[in-house]
Design a protein around this motif. Structure first.
Motif: not given
Length: 260
Positions: A233-251, A103-113
């Motif tokens: 989980e691995k290979d279970r999900f794919r994000f919508s294609e063609g949409k920029a990140v970062p971007r503002e989203v609504k609930m 995140v922003k070029g910095k690693p964060y541990s999912v194990l710690d999370m």
């Protein structure tokens, strides 16, 4: 040097007594006159909230405001995931084999999370999304999917800020701040919803304790701003294609789909 100075200043101010004073103030009627300036400072659109500004007795009441019933549209799909919040979809990506996210070029541990290897290992090689809420945003959290609550737990005590400076100079804010985790079981995969507390007010309140969540329903809210992280989980999900990140989203906005 900048990092050391920043961390020292946070350590000196991020104490139980300062958090207590701030919480008491924003929850008291003394804070009510600040609502108008808060709206102006953060350019908040008040047209989609329930009631008027005069209906809110404290700054805290305004901060956890609800929206009108028709203010958001949930783009429901039984195999879709939607944004759980209004905010900035700041980062998406793959969880590494070392159980890290970048995140922003910095690693964060999912194990710690998540706290243990047993809880973290199912997400190795999976996908993640980070949503940042600014003070201007609606601060109630909604379910991203239809799912059964498999587990729920909390970790951490103190919190660093989760703004740009906090992510740059802070002490693993996303993985070690106070956080509430809910693990959901969808028919096509497991999802962890990680709700990360912010500096001063470590308060994440659930609105119900039902054993299942329905996509788009309100499930919790933040007392002052913070971050939500979704882990897939691995290979279970794919994000919508063609949409920029970062971007503002609504609930309720679709962010991707499970692999059927």
């Amino acid at each position: 040097m900048k990092q050391s100075i920043y961390r020292l200043s946070i350590e000196l101010t991020n104490k139980k007594w300062s958090s207590y004073i701030l919480r008491k103030f924003v929850q008291s009627r003394l804070s009510r006159p600040l609502i108008s300036s808060f709206i102006r400072t953060f350019n908040i659109d008040v047209n989609d909230m329930q009631g008027s500004t005069q209906d809110y007795r404290t700054l805290h009441d305004f901060f956890i405001r609800k929206l009108k019933e028709d203010a958001r549209s949930v783009q429901y799909g039984e195999n879709d995931a939607v944004s759980p919040v209004d905010g900035l979809l700041a980062e998406t990506g793959t969880i590494s084999d070392r159980l890290q996210i970048m995140v922003k070029g910095k690693p964060y541990s999912v194990l710690d999370m998540l706290g243990t290897r047993e809880k973290a290992s199912p997400y190795m090689g999976g996908d993640f999304a980070v949503f940042y809420l600014s003070p201007a945003n609606y601060h109630r959290i909604h379910s991203p999917i239809d799912g059964i609550v498999e587990n729920r737990w909390s970790l951490g005590t103190h919190s660093y800020p989760v703004n740009d400076l906090g992510l740059l100079y802070g002490k693993d804010a996303l993985s070690k701040n106070y956080r509430e985790i809910t693990e959901l079981q969808h028919p096509l995969g497991k999802v962890s919803v990680v709700k990360v507390g912010a500096m001063f007010v470590n308060s994440i309140e659930y609105v119900h304790e039902r054993e299942s969540w329905k996509q788009g329903e309100e499930v919790a809210y933040f007392t002052f701003g913070s971050t939500v992280i979704l882990l897939f989980e691995k290979d279970r999900f794919r994000f919508s294609e063609g949409k920029a990140v970062p971007r503002e989203v609504k609930m309720g906005e679709t962010i991707g789909k499970f692999n059927a």
